[in-house]
Design an enzyme around this catalytic site. Structure first.
Site, PDB file in Angstrom:
ATOM      1  N   ASP A 103      50.213  33.425  37.506  1.00 52.62           N
ATOM      2  CA  ASP A 103      50.460  32.032  37.871  1.00 52.62           C
ATOM      3  C   ASP A 103      49.942  31.070  36.807  1.00 52.62           C
ATOM      4  O   ASP A 103      50.203  29.870  36.866  1.00 52.62           O
ATOM      5  CB  ASP A 103      49.872  31.702  39.243  1.00 52.62           C
ATOM      6  N   SER A 104      49.246  31.603  35.809  1.00 53.06           N
ATOM      7  CA  SER A 104      48.850  30.785  34.653  1.00 53.06           C
ATOM      8  C   SER A 104      50.064  30.265  33.906  1.00 53.06           C
ATOM      9  O   SER A 104      49.938  29.383  33.045  1.00 53.06           O
ATOM     10  CB  SER A 104      47.953  31.591  33.714  1.00 53.06           C
ATOM     11  N   ASP A 142      51.822  37.742  40.268  1.00 58.68           N
ATOM     12  CA  ASP A 142      50.744  36.921  40.810  1.00 58.68           C
ATOM     13  C   ASP A 142      51.248  36.131  42.011  1.00 58.68           C
ATOM     14  O   ASP A 142      52.264  35.439  41.927  1.00 58.68           O
ATOM     15  CB  ASP A 142      50.257  35.947  39.729  1.00 58.68           C
ATOM     16  N   LYS A 172      49.238  40.541  42.820  1.00 56.32           N
ATOM     17  CA  LYS A 172      47.829  40.193  42.671  1.00 56.32           C
ATOM     18  C   LYS A 172      47.511  39.041  43.613  1.00 56.32           C
ATOM     19  O   LYS A 172      48.267  38.067  43.678  1.00 56.32           O
ATOM     20  CB  LYS A 172      47.480  39.797  41.239  1.00 56.32           C
ATOM     21  N   GLU A 174      44.354  36.409  44.791  1.00 58.07           N
ATOM     22  CA  GLU A 174      43.034  35.881  44.438  1.00 58.07           C
ATOM     23  C   GLU A 174      42.127  35.788  45.656  1.00 58.07           C
ATOM     24  O   GLU A 174      42.577  35.485  46.766  1.00 58.07           O
ATOM     25  CB  GLU A 174      43.173  34.482  43.823  1.00 58.07           C
ATOM     26  N   GLU A 242      37.102  37.804  36.515  1.00 54.11           N
ATOM     27  CA  GLU A 242      37.333  36.725  35.549  1.00 54.11           C
ATOM     28  C   GLU A 242      36.087  35.866  35.366  1.00 54.11           C
ATOM     29  O   GLU A 242      35.500  35.375  36.340  1.00 54.11           O
ATOM     30  CB  GLU A 242      38.505  35.855  35.993  1.00 54.11           C
TER      31      GLU A 242
END
Length: 363
Positions: A103-104, A142, A172, A174, A242
């Site tokens: 999602d970056s 993501d 993924k 978070e 991270e």
């Protein structure tokens, strides 16, 4: 499309027939034919025919089994975050184990200041493009902000879209707090491989107050370790760590029985991940510079090369040096040009006729 489906059915029939006859070599050859035809094997699709026997060669697709075997052998796992077809091709050809469609992309490609604005539909578009480019790497999509927060059922629906529409091998998610672990467990139970993510969680920037390193106190470090363990218990196949101190990442890695993938977390993890654009030094724009993390090693200065090339192109166009004769390859026969000239003059198109006359070879 019907012809393509029929061809697929015939190829799979051959595969199953060869497998039943224990002709492993021919079965593997058929698998290669299907792969060359453009069929991408997902990790949730069996790579070995049920009756192929122990002699069947394993295709080179990276699957969860591949990752588990590397982890058991203590071999580092490589992962790159990329967002489109050409970068996925490069990642694949480099032999990278996993490709994360992160999602970056909201920041790196779309120009936002955070990851929050990217939508599921936008993520799916990037996932589809990356899936078309990567034929061997394990693909992780993501889950963007807003796709899992409502609850486990919402998370399951979003994960299914990521797999069915995005062509991913896993997702993924978070966060490792209690409610998030429940959502992870529900997604895993639904049959989707999940990678967890603890430490700095960019989707939580609203409550974090910015992009800040995590686990810099004993209490925070203990929280990260507990969250990682909760995600492992929920069924995650790996955990991203991270922006945490190396000793905290090492502690998590030692405590878990699944791989840890570090990003700004030192060298004591099971593997590493960096963003494609960051490690290549892709962009020099001030916006990108302000979101490029301190922990990223730049393996090239591709952005400087791109800028130099674009500047040179602009200068050539302005100076009338491009396109030259060498880059104007398409020709019209002299007789056709002369006929065109007569036709233009007959129709009174004098400006066009003058242009043709000036470029038509004379007898």
């Amino acid at each position: 499309m019907a012809l393509w489906r029929d061809a697929q059915r015939r190829l799979f029939h051959r595969l199953l027939t060869n497998a039943r006859m224990h002709n492993a070599q021919e079965a593997c050859h058929t698998i290669q034919q299907i792969q060359l035809a453009g069929v991408r094997w997902h990790s949730n699709k069996p790579l070995d025919a049920v009756y192929s026997g122990p002699a069947a060669a394993s295709p080179k697709r990276v699957t969860l089994r591949t990752l588990r075997e590397k982890y058991k052998r203590g071999e580092p796992i490589s992962m790159v975050t990329a967002y489109d077809y050409p970068s996925a091709v490069h990642v694949d050809e480099a032999g990278i184990d996993m490709l994360l469609v992160g999602d970056s992309v909201a920041m790196v490609v779309h120009g936002h200041d955070t990851t929050l604005p990217i939508t599921m539909d936008e993520m799916l578009s990037h996932c589809k493009a990356a899936a078309r480019g990567a034929q061997r790497a394990f693909l992780v999509g993501d889950m963007p902000f807003g796709s899992v927060e409502v609850g486990p059922e919402h998370a399951v629906r979003s994960a299914i879209r990521m797999m069915k529409e995005g062509g991913m091998d896993g997702v993924k998610i978070e966060g490792g707090f209690t409610s998030r672990a429940r959502s992870v467990a529900a997604v895993v139970e639904a049959g989707v491989a999940v990678m967890g993510h603890v430490g700095l969680t960019p989707q939580s920037i609203s409550v974090l107050g910015g992009f800040r390193p995590a686990a810099q106190s004993a209490s925070e470090a203990l929280r990260v370790i507990r969250e990682a363990k909760a995600l492992e218990a929920a069924g995650c196949f790996a955990i991203v760590l991270e922006c945490v101190p190396a000793l905290v990442a090492a502690a998590v890695t030692r405590e878990l029985g699944i791989p840890t993938i570090g990003i700004g977390a030192g060298g004591g993890t099971s593997g590493q991940v960096l963003v494609y654009h960051d490690l290549l030094g892709m962009m020099q724009h001030p916006h990108h510079a302000k979101v490029t993390p301190k922990f990223c090693k730049q393996y090239s200065s591709v952005g400087a090369v791109i800028q130099e090339a674009l500047t040179a192109y602009h200068a050539d166009v302005v100076g009338g040096h491009f396109p030259s004769e060498a880059f104007s390859p398409y020709k019209i026969a002299r007789e056709e040009a002369q006929q065109l000239l007569r036709d233009l003059e007959r129709e009174g198109l004098q400006d066009a006729a003058e242009a043709v006359a000036g470029l038509t070879p004379q007898d």
